[in-house]
Design a protein around this motif. Sequence first.
Motif, short mmCIF file in Angstrom:
data_model
loop_
_atom_site.label_atom_id
_atom_site.label_comp_id
_atom_site.label_asym_id
_atom_site.label_seq_id
_atom_site.Cartn_x
_atom_site.Cartn_y
_atom_site.Cartn_z
N ARG A 1 -52.72 5.69 25.40
CA ARG A 1 -51.73 5.47 25.91
C ARG A 1 -51.61 5.78 27.45
O ARG A 1 -51.04 4.55 28.73
N THR A 2 -51.62 5.95 27.96
CA THR A 2 -52.38 6.25 29.48
C THR A 2 -53.78 5.08 30.41
O THR A 2 -52.57 4.90 31.22
N GLY B 1 -50.52 2.39 29.89
CA GLY B 1 -49.31 2.26 30.81
C GLY B 1 -50.47 1.65 32.46
O GLY B 1 -50.28 0.77 33.38
N THR C 1 -49.19 -1.40 34.24
CA THR C 1 -48.99 -1.72 35.05
C THR C 1 -49.57 -2.23 36.20
O THR C 1 -48.93 -3.71 36.79
N PHE D 1 -42.99 1.70 28.70
CA PHE D 1 -42.07 2.61 30.03
C PHE D 1 -40.53 1.74 30.53
O PHE D 1 -40.34 1.73 31.09
#
Length: 157
Positions: free
Chosen positions: A80-81, A84, A88, A150
């Motif tokens: 998940r990091t 992300g 982004t 997010f």
Amino acid sequence: MPLMPVLLDLLSRASHRLGLETIDRFPAGHPYARTRWDRRYFDIASDLKPEAIERTMCEAIANTPSVFAHIQNPTPAMQRTLLGVIDTSLRRSCGAPTNLVALLVEAYASPHTREARPGLRAAIEASAGQDMRERVHATLAYLGAMPAAFDVIEARD
């Protein structure tokens, strides 16, 4: 019994408990015990608790996403990091982060990698047999069709 092996064993245990050694996996019996990382890229002290290990690994991925390549069977939080970072990058219109998506696709080559988002494994496996560029674009299409994790803003009464 010779004294030297006993002393070396005691020294090794003390060093491990004091966090003077670096580790390359979660402790045996942990739900993510199959997750491994290259010690050259991650300096994880042996006295850290599993939650702190995972948090440290996620911070490393957020700061330098390419280190994801040096993790076998990454945990869902690690994935998940990376997702992300990919999200982004896509939002900033920096171009598609194809190299990072390729790392995610490669992580799912192992049947022991746990799924970070429902359907992600199926989406990646659906492109099996294609070249990596096509697999990356298919995965990006799947990720683009998913609502971003997010984008959710919780309203309070």
